[in-house]
Design an enzyme around this catalytic site. Structure first.
Site, PDB file in Angstrom:
ATOM      1  N   ASP A   8       0.869  -1.187   0.000  1.00  0.00           N
ATOM      2  CA  ASP A   8       0.000   0.000   0.000  1.00  0.00           C
ATOM      3  C   ASP A   8       0.901   1.230   0.000  1.00  0.00           C
ATOM      4  O   ASP A   8       1.700   1.424   0.914  1.00  0.00           O
ATOM      5  CB  ASP A   8      -0.883  -0.041   1.255  1.00  0.00           C
ATOM      6  CG  ASP A   8      -2.010   0.976   1.181  1.00  0.00           C
ATOM      7  OD1 ASP A   8      -2.080   1.709   0.169  1.00  0.00           O
ATOM      8  OD2 ASP A   8      -2.795   1.045   2.144  1.00  0.00           O
ATOM      9  N   ASP A  32      -2.953   2.486  -6.035  1.00  0.00           N
ATOM     10  CA  ASP A  32      -1.852   2.514  -5.069  1.00  0.00           C
ATOM     11  C   ASP A  32      -1.812   1.339  -4.115  1.00  0.00           C
ATOM     12  O   ASP A  32      -1.083   1.367  -3.145  1.00  0.00           O
ATOM     13  CB  ASP A  32      -1.877   3.836  -4.299  1.00  0.00           C
ATOM     14  CG  ASP A  32      -3.150   3.992  -3.489  1.00  0.00           C
ATOM     15  OD1 ASP A  32      -4.112   3.254  -3.763  1.00  0.00           O
ATOM     16  OD2 ASP A  32      -3.179   4.839  -2.596  1.00  0.00           O
ATOM     17  N   GLU A  33      -2.587   0.298  -4.360  1.00  0.00           N
ATOM     18  CA  GLU A  33      -2.408  -0.881  -3.505  1.00  0.00           C
ATOM     19  C   GLU A  33      -2.731  -2.168  -4.268  1.00  0.00           C
ATOM     20  O   GLU A  33      -3.509  -2.163  -5.219  1.00  0.00           O
ATOM     21  CB  GLU A  33      -3.252  -0.792  -2.224  1.00  0.00           C
ATOM     22  CG  GLU A  33      -4.728  -0.703  -2.429  1.00  0.00           C
ATOM     23  CD  GLU A  33      -5.502  -0.710  -1.109  1.00  0.00           C
ATOM     24  OE1 GLU A  33      -5.262  -1.593  -0.263  1.00  0.00           O
ATOM     25  OE2 GLU A  33      -6.361   0.174  -0.945  1.00  0.00           O
TER      26      GLU A  33
END
Lengths: 368, 384
Positions: free
Chosen positions: B6, B101-102
């Site tokens: 993350d 983003d993860e």
């Protein structure tokens, strides 16, 4: 109401009208058949699914007691069907039950009031058309297979009838292929009238029509079509929608014309189709001077190749199709010789009888 | 073992990297306060002032007046996201991205080549730092649920490993809101029952949980014991694509519900087109306030990826649903499955199809360039 009739005599109209009775009706009255006897001892039977109404009548041999009632259609049909050949059937309405007697058999059937039975609208100022049964059956047979089924574009789930003074044109399309057939009629009309008959009505009407040259009277109202022939009255709602502009998709500039024996081509394509993808039914067609090569393969990597000798003298072309669409068109064409017109691999193919403009089939290609 | 990566304050960190003059300033990436914009991301310096994502920008600037406000540059973040993905791909093909983003990674098959899972996780974190000058928090755990908690626990710059034998000790002291599917409503119910920690949930019987939360209760029982049977599914192997939304407050207004549905439909259709997938089966999922969950689906003649057609099906299914069941609604979901590849059959009346494809293409291009939902259908605009 009371009448007597022979099993075979009642079965004929019963079989005709039972086509629109569905087993699982949400409205109970729709699983019933309306029986009416008038002062002239004519027995009339009517069924409806709210979209299509079928009526058939028969003159009774013996004087009957007039009246009207509705009883379960499927049960009546099953009882009459299973009675022995030549049996006499006697039906009597008493209170709210109908008693059916035949020999040593006796049945008591429930009824629903006639007032519950959905009445048909009267057609206002209909357009009257006369056509022979033969011709009407033929135009339907040659076009109906291309109708869409449960498409969101509901106006494709039916058959377009386009009427002018001496021509009736039927057009069906599912958006991938199109069928068109013309026939002669006589109608009191100066311009052109278009209606869309729903799929179910088209199939039912085709089932009822016979191959003879007796006249059929078609009445076109604003919302209904009525077709009367022999002892049958067929009424159907019309699809309220606008059919796409089919004339625009009839190919105008086919420059590669192939003439072939219809049966030979159809059989070769049918064989090749065995090894085409079961779902997409893709087939590759290669045109060369004097021959059509048809190639099919499937996810199991099996392959089929058919070479058909044809009359062709144009440029080479490779094009893909859903093979079923081509086979359907070939099956609907009555002549021994067919004509296939192509322009390029992204444009539709025009299939028709050789030197005959009365029926046309347009098939869009597949990208392969 | 599963790795969850993350990125820390992703949008803001990318901006900081791109503009060194921002270092040591609180940074907020978001919409204009005058236009009712909201915060997309904030760096940790801004977060100290209480700024968090989804907060109205105006409020954020009141909390932190010195913050530098930047307009989001989605194209840039999307590009960096692809670079992060190539780092992952160096170690494993089994990647399930959750957003830009993860992502979850399953490296079970790569350990012989790249070393033990904890070493791989360390390498990934280091590669992101060395190659992209960005910081990621990483969680390593026996399953997806635990890995996600682990990555979040020591943010920013976190690195937490949960071994199978320690998972209960790891979970027990955590607040119950850490369990998936525990939002405001469930939390309120739990608190009424005197349940605050995950340990308290574990000590309840499965029957009690099922009584209060239905099927969801069974899932909560499993999660509280550190059990999560889902596997990391790479998107290109996905059997279905779906999005869902759980409302903070159960909703009854059919108009608002339909707007949310349309938004979900747009998201799902966009994902389909991005993956070049088309599906024949369209599914609507509805969960009512009593946790009863319903699924309604329709199978079309041809596989589709057009927003308009999927919407036609979904709104039809929803209308039928509304005529059968009572509101209020807690969750809505839209899914498409039955991927057969696009039929290559060409159409006779292609104008219609072409028009739909054009609209989808232009919408996608604009949204990919300027950020999600910059351009959307008129009837979704009341939803913030």
């Amino acid at each position: 109401m009371k009448f007597k009739i022979q099993r075979e005599s009642i079965l004929k109209p019963l079989n005709i009208v039972s086509g629109v009775v569905e087993r699982r009706q949400t409205l109970p009255i729709l699983s019933n058949i309306l029986l009416t006897i008038d002062d002239e001892s004519i027995l009339s039977m009517t069924t409806t699914d709210l979209e299509v109404e079928l009526n058939s009548s028969i003159q009774l041999d013996e004087v009957a007691e007039p009246g009207e009632i509705t009883i379960p259609a499927r049960k009546l049909l099953d009882i009459c069907r299973t009675l022995p050949e030549g049996a006499m059937v006697e039906m009597t309405l008493k209170g709210d039950k109908v008693t059916l007697k035949s020999g040593k058999s006796r049945f008591i059937l429930s009824t629903l009031p006639v007032s519950d039975f959905p009445a048909t609208e009267k057609l206002k100022n209909p357009l009257e058309i006369t056509i022979s049964q033969n011709n009407l059956k033929t135009v339907i047979a040659r076009t109906q297979f291309a109708m869409a089924q449960q498409d969101v574009r509901y106006y494709l789930n039916g058959l377009l009838l386009e009427v002018s003074a001496n021509k009736l044109r039927a057009v069906a399309t599912d958006g991938h292929r199109l069928s068109l057939c013309d026939t002669e009629v006589s109608a009191e009309i100066s311009d052109v009238k278009n209606v869309i008959v729903p799929r179910k009505g088209v199939i039912e009407l085709h089932r009822l029509l016979n191959d003879n040259d007796e006249n059929v009277a078609i009445s076109l109202g604003t919302n209904h079509i009525r077709v009367e022939f022999e002892d049958i009255v067929f009424t159907s709602k019309l699809v309220d929608g606008r059919f796409p502009d089919y004339a625009r998709v009839l190919p105008q500039n086919v420059d590669k014309i192939v003439y072939s024996d219809r049966e030979t081509l159809k059989q070769a394509l049918t064989r090749a189709s065995i090894l085409s993808n079961e779902k997409y039914r893709g087939i590759r067609i290669q045109l060369k001077t004097g021959e059509i090569k048809a190639l099919a393969n499937n996810p199991e990597l099996e392959e089929a190749e058919e070479i058909i000798d044809v009359d062709y003298d144009g440029d080479d072309l490779e094009i893909g199709f859903n093979v079923n669409y081509i086979i359907d068109a070939l099956s609907a064409i009555p002549t021994n010789e067919v004509q296939l017109g192509f322009s390029d691999s992204n444009s539709s193919c025009l299939v028709q009888p050789k030197d005959d403009e009365t029926c046309k089939y347009v098939v869009m290609p597949m990208r392969l | 073992m599963i790795i969850h990566v993350d990125m820390d304050a992703f949008f803001a960190s990318v901006e900081e990297r791109e503009r060194p003059e921002l270092v040591a300033h609180p940074v907020i990436v978001g919409g204009q306060p005058g236009k009712r914009g909201v915060v997309c991301a904030a760096n940790y310096r801004a977060r100290k002032f209480g700024v968090h994502s989804a907060m109205p920008t105006a409020q954020a600037l009141r909390l932190c007046p010195d913050a530098v406000l930047l307009a989001p540059r989605m194209a840039l973040y999307s590009e960096v996201s692809h670079q992060i993905r190539s780092i992952f791909e160096h170690y494993t093909p089994v990647i399930e991205p959750l957003s830009l983003d993860e992502a979850f990674l399953d490296v079970s098959a790569s350990q012989r080549l790249h070393g033990h899972v904890s070493e791989i996780a360390k390498k990934i974190k280091q590669d992101i730092k060395d190659e992209l000058k960005l910081v990621a928090s990483v969680g390593v755990a026996p399953n997806m649920f635990l890995a996600k908690i682990a990555s979040d626990l020591e943010k920013p710059d976190g690195f937490v490993i949960v071994e199978d034998e320690n998972k209960q000790a790891f979970l027990d002291p955590l607040p119950v809101s850490r369990l998936w599917g525990v939002g405001k409503v469930t939390l309120g119910l739990f608190n009424k029952m005197g349940v605050y920690k995950i340990r308290d949930v574990r000590e309840l019987t499965t029957e009690t949980l099922q009584q209060h939360f239905g099927k969801h209760g069974l899932r909560l029982a499993e999660l509280s014991r550190g059990v999560d049977k889902r596997t990391v599914t790479p998107e290109h192997q996905a059997k279905s694509i779906s999005n869902e939304i759980t409302f903070a407050v159960d909703l009854e207004d059919k108009r608002i519900l339909k707007m949310h549905l349309l938004q979900l439909t747009e998201q799902v259709a966009w994902r389909l087109r991005r993956k070049n997938l088309s599906g024949r089966t369209i599914r609507l999922k509805v969960r009512l306030s009593d946790f009863s969950t319903f699924s309604r689906s329709v199978t079309l003649v041809e596989p589709v990826q057009s927003t308009q057609i999927i919407w036609k099906a979904i709104s039809g299914l929803f209308d039928i649903f509304l005529s059968e069941k009572n509101l209020p609604i807690r969750l809505l979901g839209v899914g498409v499955c039955g991927f057969d590849g696009l039929s290559q059959q060409q159409n006779l009346f292609s104008d219609e199809t072409q028009a739909r494809q054009e609209i989808d293409k232009v919408t996608d291009e604009i949204n990919e360039r300027f950020g999600p939902a910059v351009l959307r259908r008129g009837s979704t605009t009341i939803v913030p």
